[in-house]
Design an enzyme around this catalytic site. Structure first.
Site, PDB file in Angstrom:
ATOM      1  N   GLY A  42     115.754 -10.507  49.496  1.00 37.72           N
ATOM      2  CA  GLY A  42     115.204 -11.380  48.469  1.00 37.72           C
ATOM      3  C   GLY A  42     114.460 -12.601  48.977  1.00 37.72           C
ATOM      4  N   GLU A  97     116.669 -18.996  51.034  1.00 43.12           N
ATOM      5  CA  GLU A  97     117.256 -18.043  50.086  1.00 43.12           C
ATOM      6  C   GLU A  97     116.358 -17.891  48.872  1.00 43.12           C
ATOM      7  OE1 GLU A  97     119.225 -15.871  49.135  1.00 43.12           O
ATOM      8  OE2 GLU A  97     121.302 -16.155  49.749  1.00 43.12           O
ATOM      9  N   ASP A  98     116.488 -16.769  48.211  1.00 38.94           N
ATOM     10  CA  ASP A  98     115.759 -16.573  46.959  1.00 38.94           C
ATOM     11  C   ASP A  98     116.422 -17.335  45.812  1.00 38.94           C
ATOM     12  OD1 ASP A  98     118.018 -14.939  47.056  1.00 38.94           O
ATOM     13  OD2 ASP A  98     116.968 -13.103  46.518  1.00 38.94           O
ATOM     14  N   ASP A 101     123.442 -18.462  43.109  1.00 32.85           N
ATOM     15  CA  ASP A 101     124.047 -18.081  41.842  1.00 32.85           C
ATOM     16  C   ASP A 101     125.505 -18.563  41.888  1.00 32.85           C
ATOM     17  OD1 ASP A 101     123.946 -16.536  39.402  1.00 32.85           O
ATOM     18  OD2 ASP A 101     124.964 -14.916  40.439  1.00 32.85           O
ATOM     19  N   SER A 102     126.440 -17.713  42.269  1.00 31.69           N
ATOM     20  CA  SER A 102     127.839 -18.153  42.398  1.00 31.69           C
ATOM     21  C   SER A 102     127.995 -19.121  43.567  1.00 31.69           C
ATOM     22  CB  SER A 102     128.750 -16.945  42.611  1.00 31.69           C
ATOM     23  OG  SER A 102     128.541 -16.392  43.884  1.00 31.69           O
ATOM     24  N   GLY A 103     127.118 -19.020  44.565  1.00 30.56           N
ATOM     25  CA  GLY A 103     127.212 -19.845  45.765  1.00 30.56           C
ATOM     26  C   GLY A 103     128.046 -19.188  46.861  1.00 30.56           C
ATOM     27  N   THR A 105     127.548 -16.427  48.678  1.00 24.92           N
ATOM     28  CA  THR A 105     126.793 -15.966  49.842  1.00 24.92           C
ATOM     29  C   THR A 105     126.482 -17.131  50.765  1.00 24.92           C
ATOM     30  OG1 THR A 105     125.752 -14.367  48.364  1.00 24.92           O
ATOM     31  CG2 THR A 105     124.776 -14.608  50.551  1.00 24.92           C
ATOM     32  N   PHE A 151     119.298 -13.439  34.230  1.00 28.68           N
ATOM     33  CA  PHE A 151     119.045 -12.597  35.399  1.00 28.68           C
ATOM     34  C   PHE A 151     117.537 -12.482  35.606  1.00 28.68           C
ATOM     35  CE2 PHE A 151     118.671  -8.903  38.065  1.00 28.68           C
ATOM     36  CZ  PHE A 151     119.684  -9.139  38.984  1.00 28.68           C
ATOM     37  N   ASP A 158     115.225  -8.749  42.868  1.00 27.29           N
ATOM     38  CA  ASP A 158     115.144  -7.399  42.317  1.00 27.29           C
ATOM     39  C   ASP A 158     116.150  -7.135  41.216  1.00 27.29           C
ATOM     40  OD1 ASP A 158     117.399  -7.431  44.220  1.00 27.29           O
ATOM     41  OD2 ASP A 158     117.544  -5.305  43.732  1.00 27.29           O
ATOM     42  N   ARG A 164     110.562  -6.680  42.998  1.00 26.59           N
ATOM     43  CA  ARG A 164     110.479  -7.702  44.045  1.00 26.59           C
ATOM     44  C   ARG A 164     109.039  -8.183  44.248  1.00 26.59           C
ATOM     45  NH1 ARG A 164     115.352  -7.930  46.934  1.00 26.59           N
ATOM     46  NH2 ARG A 164     116.470  -5.976  47.157  1.00 26.59           N
TER      47      ARG A 164
HETATM   48  P1  IMP Z   1     125.578 -15.669  45.042  1.00 29.30           P
HETATM   49  O1  IMP Z   1     126.359 -15.284  46.251  1.00 29.30           O
HETATM   50  O2  IMP Z   1     126.314 -15.340  43.782  1.00 29.30           O
HETATM   51  O3  IMP Z   1     125.091 -17.102  45.054  1.00 29.30           O
HETATM   52  O4  IMP Z   1     124.335 -14.696  44.928  1.00 29.30           O
HETATM   53  C1  IMP Z   1     123.432 -14.594  45.876  1.00 29.30           C
HETATM   54  C2  IMP Z   1     122.547 -13.377  45.774  1.00 29.30           C
HETATM   55  O5  IMP Z   1     122.723 -12.603  44.569  1.00 29.30           O
HETATM   56  C3  IMP Z   1     121.123 -13.808  45.741  1.00 29.30           C
HETATM   57  O6  IMP Z   1     120.655 -14.093  47.029  1.00 29.30           O
HETATM   58  C4  IMP Z   1     120.446 -12.631  45.076  1.00 29.30           C
HETATM   59  O7  IMP Z   1     120.146 -11.661  46.035  1.00 29.30           O
HETATM   60  C5  IMP Z   1     121.482 -12.115  44.105  1.00 29.30           C
HETATM   61  N1  IMP Z   1     121.211 -12.646  42.742  1.00 29.30           N
HETATM   62  C6  IMP Z   1     121.873 -13.639  42.112  1.00 29.30           C
HETATM   63  N2  IMP Z   1     121.336 -13.897  40.899  1.00 29.30           N
HETATM   64  C7  IMP Z   1     120.284 -13.055  40.769  1.00 29.30           C
HETATM   65  C8  IMP Z   1     119.286 -12.858  39.736  1.00 29.30           C
HETATM   66  O8  IMP Z   1     119.236 -13.520  38.672  1.00 29.30           O
HETATM   67  N3  IMP Z   1     118.365 -11.904  39.988  1.00 29.30           N
HETATM   68  C9  IMP Z   1     118.348 -11.148  41.127  1.00 29.30           C
HETATM   69  N4  IMP Z   1     119.243 -11.320  42.108  1.00 29.30           N
HETATM   70  C10 IMP Z   1     120.202 -12.258  41.942  1.00 29.30           C
HETATM   71 MG    MG Z   2     119.522 -13.255  48.329  1.00 33.38          MG
END
Ligand code: IMP
Ligand code: MG
Length: 177
Positions: A42, A97-98, A101-103, A105, A151, A158, A164
């Protein structure tokens, strides 16, 4: 179900914001070199566009972690699928990062990268969805756009590996046929 894409952030606004981020990074890293760490897949589109706008010396590396399955919900599991090629020792690292979201990653990734002896680790994300954060203490230094809890796809993001390539940020909408 039919899928349509509603535009959330048009291409010209994304481009303009990336230019601003590039200028801010160039200012903040003046006199230094910045080592961009792209989180695949991403982050790739954003990193390439961002790197073109940075005027200090830039190097790249790539890593791939997975925290999601095929759908739109987080599994809560972070796994390294591809590690970096180069050591981080003494480098000014900027993780690109793209979306956050939850943080989960990023918090996992930053902890791991900090153990490799970089001079600094900072974070840059194109999109931030703060309403969805479950991990506290993730400090994001550069944010393109703060968006609501929807989303999104495009600009590297994606939905089941599709969309993408869209040059804007959109929301997938499902309609009954
Ligand atoms: P996190 O670990 O929940 O912060 O999510 C991180 C990863 O989830 C991002 O780097 C994206 O690859 C994927 N992701 C989270 N939200 C979205 C979204 O709205 N669209 C597409 N991918 C997402
Ligand atoms: Mg990502």
């Amino acid at each position: 179900m039919a899928e349509t894409i509603r535009v959330m952030i048009p291409e010209d606004e994304v481009d303009k914001r990336i230019a601003e981020l590039g200028a801010a990074i160039s200012r903040d890293y003046a006199g230094k070199a910045v080592h961009l760490v792209c989180v695949l897949k991403g982050g790739a589109t954003f990193m390439c566009e961002l790197a073109k706008r940075i005027t200090v010396p830039v190097s790249f590396d790539f890593m791939s972690v997975s925290s999601y399955g095929a759908g739109t919900k987080s599994s809560g599991v972070v796994r390294i699928v591809k590690d970096l090629d180069e050591p981080l020792e003494g480098k000014e690292v900027l993780v690109v990062e793209d979306i956050i979201d939850s943080g989960r990653t990023l918090s996992y990734l930053v902890d791991m990268l900090k153990k490799r002896g970089p001079k600094s680790v900072h974070l840059c994300t194109l999109l931030d969805k703060p309403d969805r954060r479950v991990v506290e203490g993730v400090v994001v230094d550069y944010v393109g756009f703060t968006i609501p809890d929807e989303f999104v796809v495009g600009y590297g993001l994606d939905y089941d590996q599709r969309y993408r390539n869209l040059p804007y940020i959109g929301v997938v909408e499902f309609t009954e046929e």
